[in-house]
Scaffold this motif. Structure first.
Motif, mmCIF file in Angstrom:
data_model
loop_
_atom_site.group_PDB
_atom_site.id
_atom_site.type_symbol
_atom_site.label_atom_id
_atom_site.label_comp_id
_atom_site.label_asym_id
_atom_site.label_seq_id
_atom_site.Cartn_x
_atom_site.Cartn_y
_atom_site.Cartn_z
ATOM 1 N N MET A 92 0.838 -1.206 0.000
ATOM 2 C CA MET A 92 0.000 0.000 0.000
ATOM 3 C C MET A 92 0.869 1.252 0.000
ATOM 4 N N LEU A 93 1.960 1.218 0.759
ATOM 5 C CA LEU A 93 2.876 2.357 0.813
ATOM 6 C C LEU A 93 3.562 2.571 -0.526
ATOM 7 N N GLU A 94 3.969 1.482 -1.152
ATOM 8 C CA GLU A 94 4.609 1.585 -2.457
ATOM 9 C C GLU A 94 3.653 2.157 -3.499
ATOM 10 N N LEU A 95 2.384 1.715 -3.466
ATOM 11 C CA LEU A 95 1.378 2.244 -4.388
ATOM 12 C C LEU A 95 1.168 3.736 -4.161
ATOM 13 N N MET A 96 1.104 4.151 -2.892
ATOM 14 C CA MET A 96 0.909 5.561 -2.570
ATOM 15 C C MET A 96 2.037 6.415 -3.140
ATOM 16 N N LYS A 97 3.273 5.966 -2.959
ATOM 17 C CA LYS A 97 4.414 6.749 -3.427
ATOM 18 C C LYS A 97 4.543 6.704 -4.950
ATOM 19 N N ARG A 98 4.274 5.554 -5.540
ATOM 20 C CA ARG A 98 4.438 5.406 -6.985
ATOM 21 C C ARG A 98 3.420 6.223 -7.766
ATOM 22 N N GLU A 99 2.158 6.231 -7.304
ATOM 23 C CA GLU A 99 1.092 6.910 -8.036
ATOM 24 C C GLU A 99 0.647 8.214 -7.372
ATOM 25 N N ASP A 100 1.347 8.605 -6.317
ATOM 26 C CA ASP A 100 1.123 9.884 -5.640
ATOM 27 C C ASP A 100 -0.312 10.031 -5.125
ATOM 28 N N TRP A 101 -0.815 8.999 -4.420
ATOM 29 C CA TRP A 101 -2.110 9.096 -3.769
ATOM 30 C C TRP A 101 -1.960 9.763 -2.411
ATOM 31 N N ASP A 102 -3.019 10.388 -1.933
ATOM 32 C CA ASP A 102 -3.016 10.982 -0.598
ATOM 33 C C ASP A 102 -3.482 9.984 0.455
ATOM 34 N N VAL A 103 -4.390 9.090 0.058
ATOM 35 C CA VAL A 103 -4.917 8.061 0.961
ATOM 36 C C VAL A 103 -5.040 6.754 0.187
ATOM 37 N N VAL A 104 -4.556 5.677 0.782
ATOM 38 C CA VAL A 104 -4.778 4.329 0.243
ATOM 39 C C VAL A 104 -5.583 3.568 1.282
ATOM 40 N N ALA A 105 -6.805 3.198 0.928
ATOM 41 C CA ALA A 105 -7.720 2.543 1.862
ATOM 42 C C ALA A 105 -7.793 1.050 1.573
ATOM 43 N N GLY A 106 -7.933 0.261 2.620
ATOM 44 C CA GLY A 106 -8.057 -1.176 2.468
ATOM 45 C C GLY A 106 -9.493 -1.603 2.226
ATOM 46 N N ASN A 107 -9.648 -2.668 1.458
ATOM 47 C CA ASN A 107 -10.962 -3.247 1.187
ATOM 48 C C ASN A 107 -10.919 -4.728 1.549
ATOM 49 N N ARG A 108 -11.678 -5.123 2.569
ATOM 50 C CA ARG A 108 -11.669 -6.503 3.045
ATOM 51 C C ARG A 108 -12.505 -7.376 2.115
ATOM 52 N N VAL A 109 -11.875 -7.994 1.122
ATOM 53 C CA VAL A 109 -12.624 -8.760 0.128
ATOM 54 C C VAL A 109 -13.205 -10.044 0.707
#
Length: 312
Positions: A92-109
């Motif tokens: 999630m941290l890598e996705l945030m930094k790579r795509e410059d998101w402000d919030v990455v939220a989890g989804n319990r599938v």
């Protein structure tokens, strides 16, 4: 709160998942009556910080306390019941930094909770929140989320608003994405929430809808309803005045009472709107707050990054 049996496994899983990342772990003891505090101190290492609250304040306040004591550039929220998996944090941290998101939220599938008392009410609540707020997150109840520090610091978590964190972040203009995360069944302890929280969610939802649509322009809500009510009241009373002039007896008619209610209600709503506008201006101007938020300012030089990577 009262998670003594989960502490050792929780810290071990966090330390294992964040190997190679510069991190700290803040555990907030929200008024536990068991041996949670002792277990934290027994299993703590140099990355561990314990924030012990004087009494049980609730999850929202506990989250705020943790954020206030954090130093990381990124902040991850994590439940202490072992149902969230810390191994999801690096991706999630890598996705945030790579795509410059402000919030990455989890989804319990594959949520490991009771179907009738937890899953069904949660699905209904999620659908209602999405529809009413316009913030389309699949799983509002998943605590596992990662924020940029500036977003986490301005969430304004009061009462039990932790359920609406994506909405609060969106009020700041945050860019939000969601990813599927692992969810485990609870092994130790018991849930602090039940079906009775439904009414609290509905009450908080009304507040979130107001914040989302009218926080900076309350007169648009109260004024619109007030002028409609005032107009209906004037029309009804002009009609009754005409009847009175023509010699009809209007005293005691339900329509007369209705007209007065609309008339006085409209005046009151308009007055509330004006007072709310004054309060908004007092809030911003007395504290030198801005009515806007800057996401990023670009310079020729690269951004200077602090040494600490993430707070969990």
């Amino acid at each position: 709160m009262d998670e003594e049996d989960n502490i050792k496994l929780l810290l071990e899983s966090i330390n294992r998942a964040l190997t190679g990342i510069d991190y700290e772990v803040i555990l907030v003891d929200d008024g536990s009556s068991d041996k949670t505090r002792q277990r934290i101190l027994e299993n703590a290492n140099e990355q561990t910080i314990l924030v012990e609250l004087r009494k049980n304040y609730g999850q929202s306040t506990a989250m705020t306390a943790g954020i206030d004591h954090s130093k990381g550039k990124y902040i991850a929220l994590l439940d202490g019941d072992l149902q969230n998996d810390p191994s999801d944090i690096p991706a999630m941290l890598e996705l945030m930094k790579r795509e410059d998101w402000d919030v990455v939220a989890g989804n319990r599938v594959n949520r490991k909770d009771g179907f009738f008392l937890r899953k069904i009410p949660s699905r209904i609540a999620n659908a209602l929140i999405r529809k009413m707020t316009g913030v389309y997150i699949k799983d509002y109840g998943c605590t596992l989320k990662i924020f940029k520090r500036e977003i986490a610091e301005e969430l304004g978590l009061y009462g039990e608003l932790h359920r609406f964190i994506p909405v609060l972040a969106k009020l700041q203009g945050a860019r939000i994405t969601q990813v599927d995360v692992t969810h485990h069944p609870r092994q130790f302890g018991k849930s602090k929430y039940g079906i009775n929280r439904t009414f609290k969610v509905v009450s908080d939802l009304a507040l979130m809808v107001f914040f989302r649509r009218y926080l900076h322009k309350p007169m648009h809500l109260f004024g619109t309803i007030g002028f409609i009510s005032l107009g209906i009241g004037i029309i009804i009373n002009l009609y009754l005045l005409g009847l009175k002039i023509l010699g009809y007896d209007i005293w005691g008619k339900p329509l007369l009472i209705l007209g007065l209610i609309f008339l006085l209600g409209g005046i009151q709503l308009i007055t509330i709107g004006i007072l709310a506008e004054i309060n908004i201006r007092t809030y911003f101007e007395s504290q030198n707050k801005k009515t806007y938020q800057v996401r990023k300012v670009y310079y020729a030089k690269q951004e200077i990054k602090p040494a600490l990577e993430i707070t969990v």
